[in-house]
Scaffold this active site. Structure first.
Site, short mmCIF file in Angstrom:
data_model
loop_
_atom_site.label_atom_id
_atom_site.label_comp_id
_atom_site.label_asym_id
_atom_site.label_seq_id
_atom_site.Cartn_x
_atom_site.Cartn_y
_atom_site.Cartn_z
N ASN A 98 0.85 -1.20 0.00
CA ASN A 98 0.00 0.00 0.00
C ASN A 98 0.88 1.24 0.00
OD1 ASN A 98 -2.43 1.60 0.43
ND2 ASN A 98 -1.75 1.86 2.55
N HIS A 100 0.92 5.08 1.31
CA HIS A 100 0.21 5.96 2.23
C HIS A 100 0.89 7.33 2.23
CE1 HIS A 100 -2.36 7.10 5.53
NE2 HIS A 100 -1.30 7.65 6.10
#
Ligand code: GAR
Length: 197
Positions: A98, A100
């Site tokens: 991911n 972020h």
């Protein structure tokens, strides 16, 4: 060559940075599918413009099936704003990453997404912020950190200013991590990640 899936919810500028790096052969991989949980996400159009399969799916079971059907080696959450269940994360252990838009462990976790992250960083008065790429585990933004980079924050910055600066470094670090993953250079010991030179 690795099969990559990119999951998005919005504009898909991070997706675009991966598409560009694959087309310029910097990344030795192939995007098999782009999945959005928002029907009108512009990222779906970006994928289709490059002849990449792009589907709207909001049901987690259906997303898991689509990923299994495509035999994906790597799942990139690139602005995918849906929290995944532990059934999902356990099905693809060490295969989900991911991006972020802050320096984890600051300004992350449930409720911290998009502009809210940058507004929180500004309100706190931090002098540096940045972006993090990490493995995804069963909790929000807690998985092992793979890469981070920083930007300076000025007192007069708005959340939008900071978002713009951070987005630029997001594109760089995400591209590099996807490249390293496809080159089998990423190893993890407990929660510490090593990247082969
Ligand atoms: C990016 O800034 C990404 O880091 C963020 O959403 C934006 C998506 O932009 N993700 C999160 O906040 C996850 N918590 P993009 O659609 O242009 O790539």
């Amino acid at each position: 060559m690795k099969n990559i899936a990119v999951l998005i919810s919005g504009g898909g500028s991070n997706l675009q940075s991966i598409i560009d790096a694959i087309e310029s052969r910097e990344i030795k991989g192939k995007i098999s599918v782009v999945i959005s949980n928002k029907e009108n996400a512009y990222g779906l159009e970006r994928a289709r413009k490059h002849n990449i399969k792009a589907v709207f799916l909001n049901d987690e079971r259906e997303i898991i099936n689509e990923l299994k059907k495509n035999e994906v080696d790597l799942i990139v959450l690139a602005g995918f704003l849906k929290i995944l269940s532990s059934e999902f994360t356990n099905s693809f252990e060490n295969k989900i990453i991911n991006i972020h838009p802050s320096l984890i462990p600051s300004f992350c976790g449930k409720g911290f997404y998009g502009l809210k992250v940058h507004q929180a960083a500004i309100d706190y008065g931090v002098k540096v912020s940045g972006a993090t790429v990490h493995f995804v585990d069963e909790n929000a933004d807690t998985g092992a950190i793979i890469a981070q980079d920083t930007v300076e924050v000025y007192p007069e910055d708005s959340a939008e200013d900071l978002q713009k600066k951070v987005l630029e470094i997001e594109h760089k670090i995400l591209k590099k991590v996807v490249k390293d993953f496809c080159d089998d250079k990423i190893r993890k010991k407990d929660r510490v990640v090593f990247i082969d030179k």
